[in-house]
Design a protein around this motif. Sequence first.
Motif, PDB file in Angstrom:
ATOM      1  N   MET A   1       0.849  -1.206   0.000  1.00 58.80           N
ATOM      2  CA  MET A   1       0.000   0.000   0.000  1.00 58.80           C
ATOM      3  C   MET A   1       0.878   1.247   0.000  1.00 58.80           C
ATOM      4  O   MET A   1       1.522   1.577   0.994  1.00 58.80           O
TER       5      MET A   1
ATOM      6  N   VAL B   1      -4.012   5.600  -2.837  1.00 58.04           N
ATOM      7  CA  VAL B   1      -5.267   6.153  -2.323  1.00 58.04           C
ATOM      8  C   VAL B   1      -4.983   6.607  -0.895  1.00 58.04           C
ATOM      9  O   VAL B   1      -4.433   5.846  -0.093  1.00 58.04           O
ATOM     10  N   ALA B   2      -5.356   7.828  -0.586  1.00 55.35           N
ATOM     11  CA  ALA B   2      -5.052   8.367   0.738  1.00 55.35           C
ATOM     12  C   ALA B   2      -5.744   7.558   1.828  1.00 55.35           C
ATOM     13  O   ALA B   2      -6.888   7.127   1.672  1.00 55.35           O
ATOM     14  N   SER B   3      -5.071   7.358   2.909  1.00 57.89           N
ATOM     15  CA  SER B   3      -5.669   6.682   4.056  1.00 57.89           C
ATOM     16  C   SER B   3      -6.670   7.606   4.727  1.00 57.89           C
ATOM     17  O   SER B   3      -6.335   8.723   5.109  1.00 57.89           O
ATOM     18  N   SER B   4      -7.886   7.130   4.846  1.00 58.80           N
ATOM     19  CA  SER B   4      -8.893   8.029   5.393  1.00 58.80           C
ATOM     20  C   SER B   4      -8.630   8.311   6.868  1.00 58.80           C
ATOM     21  O   SER B   4      -8.915   9.405   7.337  1.00 58.80           O
ATOM     22  N   SER B   5      -8.098   7.376   7.581  1.00 58.98           N
ATOM     23  CA  SER B   5      -7.883   7.651   9.004  1.00 58.98           C
ATOM     24  C   SER B   5      -6.793   8.701   9.200  1.00 58.98           C
ATOM     25  O   SER B   5      -6.956   9.606  10.016  1.00 58.98           O
ATOM     26  N   ALA B   6      -5.713   8.585   8.442  1.00 57.41           N
ATOM     27  CA  ALA B   6      -4.646   9.581   8.579  1.00 57.41           C
ATOM     28  C   ALA B   6      -5.157  10.961   8.176  1.00 57.41           C
ATOM     29  O   ALA B   6      -4.909  11.955   8.849  1.00 57.41           O
TER      30      ALA B   6
ATOM     31  N   SER C   1      -8.239  12.005   8.153  1.00 56.40           N
ATOM     32  CA  SER C   1      -9.207  12.508   9.124  1.00 56.40           C
ATOM     33  C   SER C   1      -8.511  13.039  10.365  1.00 56.40           C
ATOM     34  O   SER C   1      -8.872  14.091  10.896  1.00 56.40           O
ATOM     35  N   LEU C   2      -7.543  12.294  10.803  1.00 46.00           N
ATOM     36  CA  LEU C   2      -6.865  12.704  12.027  1.00 46.00           C
ATOM     37  C   LEU C   2      -6.187  14.061  11.846  1.00 46.00           C
ATOM     38  O   LEU C   2      -6.268  14.935  12.701  1.00 46.00           O
TER      39      LEU C   2
ATOM     40  N   SER D   1     -10.530   7.832  14.135  1.00 49.31           N
ATOM     41  CA  SER D   1      -9.454   8.009  13.150  1.00 49.31           C
ATOM     42  C   SER D   1      -8.087   7.852  13.791  1.00 49.31           C
ATOM     43  O   SER D   1      -7.198   7.199  13.227  1.00 49.31           O
ATOM     44  N   ALA D   2      -7.931   8.425  14.975  1.00 48.42           N
ATOM     45  CA  ALA D   2      -6.639   8.293  15.652  1.00 48.42           C
ATOM     46  C   ALA D   2      -6.362   6.835  15.982  1.00 48.42           C
ATOM     47  O   ALA D   2      -5.263   6.315  15.768  1.00 48.42           O
TER      48      ALA D   2
ATOM     49  N   SER E   1      -7.602   4.197  14.528  1.00 48.92           N
ATOM     50  CA  SER E   1      -7.366   3.432  13.308  1.00 48.92           C
ATOM     51  C   SER E   1      -5.953   3.655  12.792  1.00 48.92           C
ATOM     52  O   SER E   1      -5.273   2.717  12.371  1.00 48.92           O
ATOM     53  N   LEU E   2      -5.570   4.898  12.805  1.00 48.91           N
ATOM     54  CA  LEU E   2      -4.247   5.208  12.266  1.00 48.91           C
ATOM     55  C   LEU E   2      -3.158   4.496  13.063  1.00 48.91           C
ATOM     56  O   LEU E   2      -2.220   3.919  12.504  1.00 48.91           O
TER      57      LEU E   2
ATOM     58  N   GLU F   1     -11.849   1.305  -6.934  1.00 47.57           N
ATOM     59  CA  GLU F   1     -10.580   2.010  -7.103  1.00 47.57           C
ATOM     60  C   GLU F   1     -10.306   2.985  -5.963  1.00 47.57           C
ATOM     61  O   GLU F   1      -9.170   3.329  -5.696  1.00 47.57           O
ATOM     62  N   GLN F   2     -11.364   3.457  -5.339  1.00 49.81           N
ATOM     63  CA  GLN F   2     -11.167   4.493  -4.339  1.00 49.81           C
ATOM     64  C   GLN F   2     -11.745   4.106  -2.977  1.00 49.81           C
ATOM     65  O   GLN F   2     -11.033   3.955  -2.005  1.00 49.81           O
TER      66      GLN F   2
ATOM     67  N   LEU G   1     -10.523   1.258  -0.824  1.00 51.35           N
ATOM     68  CA  LEU G   1      -9.082   1.241  -0.589  1.00 51.35           C
ATOM     69  C   LEU G   1      -8.636   2.248   0.453  1.00 51.35           C
ATOM     70  O   LEU G   1      -7.464   2.347   0.761  1.00 51.35           O
ATOM     71  N   ARG G   2      -9.584   3.012   0.939  1.00 45.27           N
ATOM     72  CA  ARG G   2      -9.232   4.105   1.834  1.00 45.27           C
ATOM     73  C   ARG G   2      -8.817   3.683   3.223  1.00 45.27           C
ATOM     74  O   ARG G   2      -8.708   4.523   4.101  1.00 45.27           O
ATOM     75  N   LYS G   3      -8.730   2.409   3.444  1.00 42.82           N
ATOM     76  CA  LYS G   3      -8.454   1.939   4.802  1.00 42.82           C
ATOM     77  C   LYS G   3      -9.553   2.384   5.744  1.00 42.82           C
ATOM     78  O   LYS G   3      -9.316   2.762   6.882  1.00 42.82           O
ATOM     79  N   ARG G   4     -10.716   2.346   5.248  1.00 39.52           N
ATOM     80  CA  ARG G   4     -11.802   2.720   6.129  1.00 39.52           C
ATOM     81  C   ARG G   4     -12.504   1.482   6.680  1.00 39.52           C
ATOM     82  O   ARG G   4     -13.249   1.565   7.642  1.00 39.52           O
TER      83      ARG G   4
END
Lengths: 340, 340
Positions: free
Chosen positions: A1, A46-51, A53-54, B50-51, B53-54, B109-110, B113-116
């Motif tokens: 990733m 693809v940007a990590s949503s958690s990072a 968001s944080l 988010s914190a 998860s990250l 594609e998006q 993959l966002r790690k959500r």
Amino acid sequence: MASITDVAALAGVSAATVSRALSGNGHVSAATRGKVVEAAETLGYVASSSASSLASGRTRNVGVVVPFVDRWYFSAVIEGAQRALMERGYDLTLYTLREDGAARASVFEQFLLRKRVDAVIAVSLELTEAEVQRLHALHKPLVGIGGPLTGVRTLTIDNPAVARLCTEHLLALGHTRIAFAGGSLDEDGAFDLNLSRRQGFAQAMHGAGIDVPDEDYRSAEYSIDTGYVAAKQLLGRPHGRPTAIVAGSDEVAIGCILAAKDLGMSVPRDVSITGIDDHELAAFFDLTTVAQFPQRQGALAVELLMDDLHPDAADADAAPRSTALPFELVVRGSTARPAP
Amino acid sequence: MASITDVAALAGVSAATVSRALSGNGHVSAATRGKVVEAAETLGYVASSSASSLASGRTRNVGVVVPFVDRWYFSAVIEGAQRALMERGYDLTLYTLREDGAARASVFEQFLLRKRVDAVIAVSLELTEAEVQRLHALHKPLVGIGGPLTGVRTLTIDNPAVARLCTEHLLALGHTRIAFAGGSLDEDGAFDLNLSRRQGFAQAMHGAGIDVPDEDYRSAEYSIDTGYVAAKQLLGRPHGRPTAIVAGSDEVAIGCILAAKDLGMSVPRDVSITGIDDHELAAFFDLTTVAQFPQRQGALAVELLMDDLHPDAADADAAPRSTALPFELVVRGSTARPAP
DNA sequence: GTGAAAGCGCTAACAA
DNA sequence: TTGTTAGCGCTTTCAC
């Protein structure tokens, strides 16, 4: 990733520039943006949503709270909202609120507070005062759909007007003995949807100078079954049988149609019936109804929230706060002039 | 919005201890835990997802991908999954996959993959080979429900057996001229649900030594309308009219019932009809059907994912990989012995 | 227009 | 059992 630093390295720029180029915040030269986009694509970044968001405090996610998902109206609203959100790159996280209890409380005490959502859409919810407080305490954009949320900006059709429209349609056809099926009053004024549709009917009848006897109001609870029972009572009478029924919802109206058929009556020859909603089954039952457009309502709620979330000078006044939601009489085969 | 350091300060411990005490990971003395919990409560602390998860790589969120939300089966699965997830402190993020196009592609594609999400449930999806690849490339626990996802662990009822059950119920009642309505074959073998139910019917008839003429197979597409049309064709014949119809779904069966009524026939006296699903309307139409339990299917999918996500020695072998999903013949009033 | 650097709020080694 | 210390991967000032 792949991470943002990988993209930055490949594009030969800094991570900050990648962030700016991809998010559109801040100015990046066209040339740089091109390089960044290309690098991102080759790496499948693809940007990590958690990072994200944080760091930013924004989640690009909207919470939708509904009482049920397995009923047509709600699922249609959800579908509309989901589509609109996806177009804008937002996710939709779904919460269902059932009967009271720990699960219900936890939605307010835990789930919605996790900073997982930027905004909340509450659909046809009957919330306690405390629950509404909780929602407000989130300090997040909030919009209600179809329900009676005191103090919450709510999208709803003009229910009395809708019921009036049904009634006036029947009056115009020449009916004078019209009954209403829908909306019980037993609860403590709970869901004013019930009441307001009933009132619209009453207004229209009053306006036509017609007195409606109490026995012509039958309660029915947004289901085929209760509509069926109500219509059996109304139509089974030896005397004073109504020639038309205004139903509080399409489910109720379908129950009425089936009851009429089972009594050997023909719709609309022996009795005219109107519904409200334009349910997926309405066309099949050839039901005259007033369409509301739940998908559009979901989408509209999303638009309002987006205006809050991304206040551009452009749309600042483009979307007025409380739009009257559209509705439309759809005349099908369940209504006609009364038999002479 | 209180943060973990606020709680730590109030409880007089370190942030790490707060994390351990509240998450249950790692050992904390009962006394300390008590202090931490109390401090968290007075501050109304809820961890930022988010914190968390990250830092941990876990989101406590599951993605559910469906083709529609506004159809009963799908919304029931969603409801079941949502309930099961909420019990475990998980959120549910909903993705709907429509016709092809940019929106559909972007899900793969998006969005996913966002790690959500930690895991994905795919409901009755017809995916291209490339899309299945994408799902696998997520390297996240994945479970399918009801659909034909090659290479994906999938929960599904034994469709041929279900159709056989319907058919054998009618055979046992004494019917010999039985038609099948459902599952068109035109598509390239697409959704094997259609085919497999049809095959189950054929097997049962074959087992009874009965030849079914081609004209007794009518296609119908999981909707009341197409069921109605199919039944009109079957029952309108001057000769060789079937005395029973096995419908591929409850919607189709309801269409058949309505068609029979409109032809002036009585169900089950003139024709017996069976459905599959136990749709919310089935009881109302007094339909004999084979119930599958979509809510439970959603919940079961969640359990499987949880086993992957939290592999405890305890349940390691408690939940076997491929359970045959339960189904059950529900005999109501739409079936009876054929008229003598 | 771009880079350096700080920090969002939490978790997980590693020590103690 | 608990605290210290690094990050997790981004965004966003603040310089330049």
